[in-house]
Design a protein around this motif. Sequence first.
Motif, mmCIF file in Angstrom:
data_model
loop_
_atom_site.group_PDB
_atom_site.id
_atom_site.type_symbol
_atom_site.label_atom_id
_atom_site.label_comp_id
_atom_site.label_asym_id
_atom_site.label_seq_id
_atom_site.Cartn_x
_atom_site.Cartn_y
_atom_site.Cartn_z
ATOM 1 N N GLU A 71 9.787 -12.852 -16.893
ATOM 2 C CA GLU A 71 8.952 -11.771 -17.424
ATOM 3 C C GLU A 71 8.644 -10.741 -16.342
ATOM 4 N N SER A 72 8.391 -11.205 -15.131
ATOM 5 C CA SER A 72 8.128 -10.275 -14.029
ATOM 6 C C SER A 72 9.366 -9.449 -13.705
ATOM 7 N N LEU A 73 10.541 -10.074 -13.801
ATOM 8 C CA LEU A 73 11.780 -9.340 -13.539
ATOM 9 C C LEU A 73 12.089 -8.330 -14.635
ATOM 10 N N ASN A 74 11.457 -8.475 -15.799
ATOM 11 C CA ASN A 74 11.622 -7.471 -16.847
ATOM 12 C C ASN A 74 10.859 -6.195 -16.517
ATOM 13 N N THR A 75 9.766 -6.311 -15.774
ATOM 14 C CA THR A 75 8.972 -5.135 -15.428
ATOM 15 C C THR A 75 9.322 -4.580 -14.055
ATOM 16 N N ARG A 76 9.731 -5.425 -13.139
ATOM 17 C CA ARG A 76 10.157 -4.974 -11.808
ATOM 18 C C ARG A 76 11.447 -5.691 -11.453
ATOM 19 N N GLU A 77 12.274 -5.059 -10.697
ATOM 20 C CA GLU A 77 13.603 -5.608 -10.428
ATOM 21 C C GLU A 77 13.651 -6.505 -9.199
ATOM 22 N N LEU A 78 12.706 -6.345 -8.311
ATOM 23 C CA LEU A 78 12.712 -7.063 -7.047
ATOM 24 C C LEU A 78 11.356 -7.711 -6.859
ATOM 25 N N LEU A 79 11.338 -9.014 -6.560
ATOM 26 C CA LEU A 79 10.058 -9.676 -6.353
ATOM 27 C C LEU A 79 10.190 -10.834 -5.375
ATOM 28 N N LYS A 80 9.030 -11.235 -4.859
ATOM 29 C CA LYS A 80 8.963 -12.356 -3.931
ATOM 30 C C LYS A 80 8.289 -13.529 -4.618
ATOM 31 N N VAL A 81 8.782 -14.735 -4.283
ATOM 32 C CA VAL A 81 8.214 -15.968 -4.798
ATOM 33 C C VAL A 81 7.887 -16.846 -3.596
ATOM 34 N N LYS A 82 6.678 -17.368 -3.549
ATOM 35 C CA LYS A 82 6.237 -18.219 -2.445
ATOM 36 C C LYS A 82 6.448 -19.674 -2.841
ATOM 37 N N VAL A 83 7.073 -20.448 -1.950
ATOM 38 C CA VAL A 83 7.282 -21.879 -2.168
ATOM 39 C C VAL A 83 6.243 -22.607 -1.332
ATOM 40 N N LEU A 84 5.336 -23.317 -1.985
ATOM 41 C CA LEU A 84 4.254 -24.001 -1.291
ATOM 42 C C LEU A 84 4.764 -25.249 -0.581
ATOM 43 N N GLU A 85 3.974 -25.746 0.352
ATOM 44 C CA GLU A 85 4.388 -26.921 1.135
ATOM 45 C C GLU A 85 4.534 -28.165 0.283
ATOM 46 N N GLY A 86 3.803 -28.256 -0.808
ATOM 47 C CA GLY A 86 3.879 -29.429 -1.670
ATOM 48 C C GLY A 86 5.072 -29.434 -2.601
ATOM 49 N N ALA A 87 5.891 -28.417 -2.561
ATOM 50 C CA ALA A 87 7.053 -28.336 -3.452
ATOM 51 C C ALA A 87 8.053 -29.435 -3.111
ATOM 52 N N PRO A 88 8.734 -29.976 -4.114
ATOM 53 C CA PRO A 88 9.673 -31.073 -3.862
ATOM 54 C C PRO A 88 10.922 -30.666 -3.084
ATOM 55 N N ALA A 89 11.293 -29.401 -3.122
ATOM 56 C CA ALA A 89 12.498 -28.935 -2.421
ATOM 57 C C ALA A 89 12.110 -27.824 -1.456
ATOM 58 N N ASN A 90 13.002 -27.563 -0.502
ATOM 59 C CA ASN A 90 12.717 -26.474 0.440
ATOM 60 C C ASN A 90 12.946 -25.128 -0.250
ATOM 61 N N ALA A 91 12.678 -24.046 0.472
ATOM 62 C CA ALA A 91 12.719 -22.713 -0.135
ATOM 63 C C ALA A 91 14.133 -22.327 -0.580
ATOM 64 N N ARG A 92 15.140 -22.672 0.208
ATOM 65 C CA ARG A 92 16.517 -22.320 -0.179
ATOM 66 C C ARG A 92 16.925 -23.001 -1.471
ATOM 67 N N GLU A 93 16.644 -24.290 -1.565
ATOM 68 C CA GLU A 93 17.003 -25.026 -2.771
ATOM 69 C C GLU A 93 16.205 -24.533 -3.972
ATOM 70 N N THR A 94 14.930 -24.225 -3.748
ATOM 71 C CA THR A 94 14.095 -23.725 -4.836
ATOM 72 C C THR A 94 14.578 -22.363 -5.312
ATOM 73 N N GLY A 95 14.918 -21.482 -4.380
ATOM 74 C CA GLY A 95 15.442 -20.173 -4.747
ATOM 75 C C GLY A 95 16.741 -20.276 -5.507
ATOM 76 N N ALA A 96 17.613 -21.174 -5.061
ATOM 77 C CA ALA A 96 18.890 -21.366 -5.752
ATOM 78 C C ALA A 96 18.675 -21.912 -7.164
ATOM 79 N N ALA A 97 17.744 -22.855 -7.314
ATOM 80 C CA ALA A 97 17.459 -23.413 -8.635
ATOM 81 C C ALA A 97 16.860 -22.356 -9.557
ATOM 82 N N LEU A 98 16.018 -21.508 -8.998
ATOM 83 C CA LEU A 98 15.398 -20.444 -9.783
ATOM 84 C C LEU A 98 16.439 -19.438 -10.258
ATOM 85 N N VAL A 99 17.326 -19.049 -9.374
ATOM 86 C CA VAL A 99 18.353 -18.060 -9.705
ATOM 87 C C VAL A 99 19.360 -18.628 -10.704
ATOM 88 N N GLU A 100 19.636 -19.924 -10.621
ATOM 89 C CA GLU A 100 20.556 -20.558 -11.574
ATOM 90 C C GLU A 100 20.042 -20.456 -13.000
#
Length: 130
Positions: A71-100
Amino acid sequence: MATPLQRAAGEVQYGPARPRRPRATWPREDTIEKLTSKQRAFLKSRAHSLKPLHQVGREGVTDGTVQSVTESLNTRELLKVKVLEGAPANARETGAALVERIPDAQLVQVIGRTVVVYRPHPEKPEIRLP
């Protein structure tokens, strides 16, 4: 050690080249390949001043996270997502999963625990890539 004059004259014999180590592969080939280095640099400069809009926490990339980022990408084309320390995967893996899970989204950059995601607007793109 050879001097520059010896190297220029071709008097220096070098041994066989060491085999190169394979580069570390993360989903970079799948997600960043569509953008050229110039385009990535342009998007990085545009994203520098942005604040993270979303956070990925203990549950990881859930359906709710994907829906809110979409929904955010529908209103803006570029955005940042913060991966918290408690996340099960690191930022690269999380970003890849999100983009998939988001159609046409591309991973621009991962800095520390912050992921930059880009997706052109389907009807009226505001960002013109070089």
